[in-house]
Design an enzyme around this catalytic site. Structure first.
Site, short mmCIF file in Angstrom:
data_model
loop_
_atom_site.label_atom_id
_atom_site.label_comp_id
_atom_site.label_asym_id
_atom_site.label_seq_id
_atom_site.Cartn_x
_atom_site.Cartn_y
_atom_site.Cartn_z
N ARG A 15 -6.06 11.38 -3.95
CA ARG A 15 -5.17 12.44 -3.48
C ARG A 15 -4.60 13.23 -4.66
O ARG A 15 -4.75 12.83 -5.81
CB ARG A 15 -4.03 11.83 -2.66
CG ARG A 15 -4.47 11.26 -1.32
CD ARG A 15 -3.36 10.49 -0.61
NE ARG A 15 -3.07 9.22 -1.27
CZ ARG A 15 -2.13 8.38 -0.85
NH1 ARG A 15 -1.37 8.68 0.19
NH2 ARG A 15 -1.93 7.23 -1.50
N LYS A 75 1.26 8.96 -6.11
CA LYS A 75 1.63 7.56 -6.35
C LYS A 75 2.56 7.44 -7.55
O LYS A 75 2.67 8.33 -8.39
CB LYS A 75 0.37 6.70 -6.56
CG LYS A 75 -0.50 6.60 -5.32
CD LYS A 75 0.25 6.02 -4.13
CE LYS A 75 0.55 4.54 -4.29
NZ LYS A 75 1.28 3.99 -3.11
N TYR A 94 5.90 9.20 -4.54
CA TYR A 94 6.19 7.88 -3.99
C TYR A 94 6.47 6.93 -5.15
O TYR A 94 5.72 6.91 -6.13
CB TYR A 94 4.98 7.33 -3.20
CG TYR A 94 4.74 8.00 -1.86
CD1 TYR A 94 5.68 7.90 -0.84
CD2 TYR A 94 3.56 8.68 -1.62
CE1 TYR A 94 5.46 8.50 0.39
CE2 TYR A 94 3.33 9.28 -0.39
CZ TYR A 94 4.28 9.19 0.61
OH TYR A 94 4.05 9.79 1.83
N HIS A 96 8.34 3.45 -4.39
CA HIS A 96 8.41 2.09 -3.84
C HIS A 96 9.00 1.12 -4.87
O HIS A 96 8.44 0.07 -5.17
CB HIS A 96 7.03 1.63 -3.37
CG HIS A 96 6.44 2.49 -2.28
ND1 HIS A 96 6.97 2.51 -1.01
CD2 HIS A 96 5.40 3.35 -2.29
CE1 HIS A 96 6.27 3.36 -0.26
NE2 HIS A 96 5.32 3.89 -1.02
N GLU A 118 9.60 8.30 -0.24
CA GLU A 118 9.77 7.34 0.86
C GLU A 118 11.21 7.17 1.32
O GLU A 118 11.44 6.58 2.39
CB GLU A 118 9.19 5.97 0.48
CG GLU A 118 9.93 5.22 -0.60
CD GLU A 118 9.46 5.54 -2.01
OE1 GLU A 118 9.85 4.81 -2.93
OE2 GLU A 118 8.71 6.53 -2.18
N ASP A 260 3.05 -2.09 0.01
CA ASP A 260 3.65 -1.33 -1.10
C ASP A 260 5.16 -1.52 -1.19
O ASP A 260 5.79 -1.12 -2.16
CB ASP A 260 3.28 0.15 -1.04
CG ASP A 260 3.56 0.80 0.29
OD1 ASP A 260 4.26 0.18 1.12
OD2 ASP A 260 3.09 1.92 0.52
#
Length: 360
Positions: A15, A75, A94, A96, A118, A260
């Site tokens: 992505r 990511k 993101y 996490h 997120e 994740d």
């Protein structure tokens, strides 16, 4: 503002953080967009498509990071990227954090501002930047199951799919599994959510309150168990323990979409698309942390549709003013110049939490 779009380098992550349409919108608003060479190719966007919007193609990732005031990714930065983060740099992606202590400390040490997709949260409770990827992951989660055709065929019983969590992932997984003709059970702790699902799900979906008794009872029946539990910004609770695997059928499959955030199955660990599964006590575990990366074009466009308005707001107003004016975006602040500003992250590692109001 100068916005940098580095190429994703996590294993099998195809992505890209900004699509050409997003680049065009940023440039028309007066910003500069730096795109690392080849960043969009995994999603079907070549360098020429970005050049046509006025973006600058940059050969080296280091140069993108060094020049950009704001980095937009998909990511979390991986270890090789940590030295590239710097004080006062805004990173929008993101993260996490609650399942990644080393990353948390690396971002704190860098002095950067981390806005995590997120945890951007609307007043309704919706997580608008997480929802698109959870829709994709939920639909992908039911692709496998104990060597069974989940819907069966005439004369053969369909498979049984058990889903822990009735949120976005669980709902999409149930839709797919039910559409294939499988027997589906969703367990959730929200009676309000269960009542809603009872109105929209077909007859082959059973809805149960999630408690220890019901989980153990349905582990025995599951051909495919889907972990779909989400606590925004916090580590997922372990609902299935190691000793519980003995209740499952030999060859049954666990797909934990919560991996994740640490996973809701004690025995789950993050895997990659290259090596996606492993076996514990006869149960197949699938723990790919970036499942949507396997359908990169669909996932990239779906994510960009959601992130682009927020990226434009951050770039045009600066992170401080943007977060002051938009409470949902303010909740995306996880680490600000060395301070942890999201309670779930602080709690995960015993760190001091600075209320987000104190930094904006």
């Amino acid at each position: 503002m100068i916005i940098g779009v580095p190429k994703e380098i996590k294993t099998n992550e195809n992505r890209v953080g900004v699509v050409p349409a997003g680049s065009e919108a940023l440039i028309q608003a007066g910003h500069t967009v730096l795109v690392e060479k080849g960043a969009g190719e995994g999603s079907g966007f070549n360098d020429e498509a970005y050049k046509a919007t006025g973006a600058e193609i940059v050969s080296k990732a280091e140069d993108v990071w060094a020049r950009a005031e704001m980095i937009q990714k998909v990511k979390e930065p991986i270890e090789v990227e940590w030295p590239r983060m710097r004080k006062d740099q805004l990173i929008f992606t993101y993260f996490h954090f609650a399942a990644a202590e080393a990353l948390t400390h690396a971002v704190m040490d860098s002095g950067a501002i981390a806005v995590a997709y997120e945890t951007v949260q609307l007043a309704s409770g919706e997580l608008p930047l997480l929802t698109p990827m959870r829709e994709v992951a939920g639909r992908m989660a039911v692709q496998d199951g104990r060597g069974l055709l989940l819907g069966g065929v005439p004369g053969v019983e369909p498979g049984h799919v058990v889903i822990l969590g009735g949120g976005v992932v669980g709902t999409n997984a149930a839709k797919m599994a039910a559409g294939l003709g499988a027997k589906v059970t969703i367990l959730d702790v929200s009676l309000h959510r269960l009542r809603y699902l009872s109105d929209v799900m077909p007859a082959n979906v059973t809805l149960l309150y999630s408690n220890r008794h019901n989980i153990l009872d349905h582990l025995e029946k599951a051909d495919l168990l889907v972990g779909a539990v989400l606590l925004p910004g916090a580590k997922a609770p372990n609902l299935v323990r190691r000793e519980d695997l003995k209740h499952m059928k030999d060859g049954s499959v666990i797909v934990d979409v919560a991996v994740d955030q640490g996973g809701c199955v004690e025995t789950i660990k993050a895997t990659t698309h290259e090596d996606p599964i492993y076996v514990v006590d006869g149960v197949i575990h699938y723990g790919v942390a970036n499942m949507p990366g396997a359908v990169s074009r669909t996932s990239t466009i779906a994510l960009a549709n959601a992130t682009s308005p927020y990226a434009l707001m951050l770039a045009s107003r600066g992170w401080l003013e943007a977060c002051r004016s938009d409470r949902a975006l303010a909740l995306g602040l996880n680490v600000v110049k060395g301070k942890v500003t999201y309670p779930g992250v602080a709690e995960a590692f015993g760190l001091e939490n600075t209320p987000v109001e104190d930094v904006i």
